[in-house]
Write a protein that holds these residues in place. Sequence first.
Motif, PDB file in Angstrom:
ATOM      1  N   ALA A 245      -5.202   7.020  68.447  1.00  0.00           N
ATOM      2  CA  ALA A 245      -6.499   6.421  67.466  1.00  0.00           C
ATOM      3  C   ALA A 245      -6.056   7.052  66.149  1.00  0.00           C
ATOM      4  O   ALA A 245      -5.967   6.366  65.271  1.00  0.00           O
ATOM      5  N   ARG A 278      -9.115   3.082  58.148  1.00  0.00           N
ATOM      6  CA  ARG A 278      -8.212   2.466  59.159  1.00  0.00           C
ATOM      7  C   ARG A 278      -8.601   2.844  60.716  1.00  0.00           C
ATOM      8  O   ARG A 278      -7.738   2.348  61.632  1.00  0.00           O
ATOM      9  N   ASP A 280      -9.955   3.063  64.065  1.00  0.00           N
ATOM     10  CA  ASP A 280     -10.864   2.138  65.200  1.00  0.00           C
ATOM     11  C   ASP A 280     -12.041   2.778  65.830  1.00  0.00           C
ATOM     12  O   ASP A 280     -11.664   3.737  66.864  1.00  0.00           O
ATOM     13  N   SER A 282     -14.509   2.031  67.515  1.00  0.00           N
ATOM     14  CA  SER A 282     -14.840   1.819  68.982  1.00  0.00           C
ATOM     15  C   SER A 282     -13.958   2.351  69.853  1.00  0.00           C
ATOM     16  O   SER A 282     -14.234   2.757  70.914  1.00  0.00           O
TER      17      SER A 282
END
Length: 447
Positions: A245, A278, A280, A282
């Motif tokens: 991520a 940018r 993520d 979640s």
Amino acid sequence: MPPAPVRSRARRGRPRPRRPRGSGMEISVYKQFRNVMTSLWLVPVLCVLLGIGISFTTIAIDRATGFRALPEDLVGGPEAALEILTTVAASMVNLTVLVLTIVLVVVQLAMGQFSPRIVQRLLRDRPSQLAIGLFVATFVHTLLTIREVDVGDADDPGHVPGVAIATTFVLSLASIAVLVVYIHHIGQALRVSALVEIAGDNTRKLVNEVYPNEAPMPADADPGFVLAEESGAVTLIRYDKLVEAAQRADCTLELIPALGEFIPAGGRLFQVRGNPERLDRSAVHRSVVIRFERTLEQDVSYGVRLLVDMAIRALADAPWQDPTTAVQAIDRIHDCLRELAQREFPDGHHVDASGELRLVEKVMSWDDYVTLAFTEVRLAGAGSPQVARRLNSAIDDLLAFAPEDRRPVLEEQRDLLRAAIERSYGDERDAALAAGSDRSGIGASRQ
């Protein structure tokens, strides 16, 4: 003329008692409603009524079909049906008594070890009420089914209520499954963390009800931080997912709480170094597992913590001190530290395939493990010759086994132990005995 009555000054300043809103009847009805809704017997009584309804329904189906709804090969003859139904009825009574006994034991343990104020919440435990309700419903249904079995005579082969008996089979299987699930549930409910969670979770819900307005966002909240969605201890970290991520967002993540630490809901979970837009978020949340209790999945320090707790609990101020149990816990602490003594410890930096730093976390060092393992046991057990001698033995062995750069913290613990021993004993001979080194505490190698 008679003198005017003198009014009491104390009465003048005393506020009048406020009458509760609503009439006395409304308050009484509310109290009765709350008592019924929070009682242990409500769900079982409703289940009894449900069992009666199921029994009448299935028996009505059997009567309407002339007791031929199911073949005799499936439900058995009258004698076999009576034997089965009698066995099921007796078993349901035993299971009901078992669950009630477990509930009483849990209540007694909670009152004695934690707080008597937790009892109210335990009596409202829905799984316990549902288990009792299923057992008594099956019992009632079985009793009503038994009376419909006709053994017959030489001229009449008799009949059995096939649908009602098949329903008894289903309820019996469900009762066995519920019993297994209930035993697991009650074992989980007896943990300290589970009882703490009962009080904490209900208090949090009450806060939202009493103060419904949402709390304002912290003034320093900004996109540079990832906030925790729930409260609890960090129990599992998926490092590869976090690195992926961070790599996709071209940033570096810093995990603020260490593995095993508690974080409140809305607390800072990660700091984002770089462009946070940018990221993520979640995916980041899915990569960190937060539970209300620490686990041994990744948290080595929690295992040491458990052993230390066992040792100091055995040395608690009580007439039933158990230094032998403390020595056994020290045996395992010694063994775990020996496994760690010559191993390399990570620095908490995680990089991607190209070597770019993507994740930073706080990690335990050798000094941290030694301090965790010995400090509280030393403070609690220096006054016990068994414990003091076993601690000396463990430290001596680790000093001989550990690399040179890892010995200072062990030497510090040895010096602190000797100072604690000197303070704990008034007679030099007792102090000299406690200052010895013995893997048995006081055994064949007494020095």
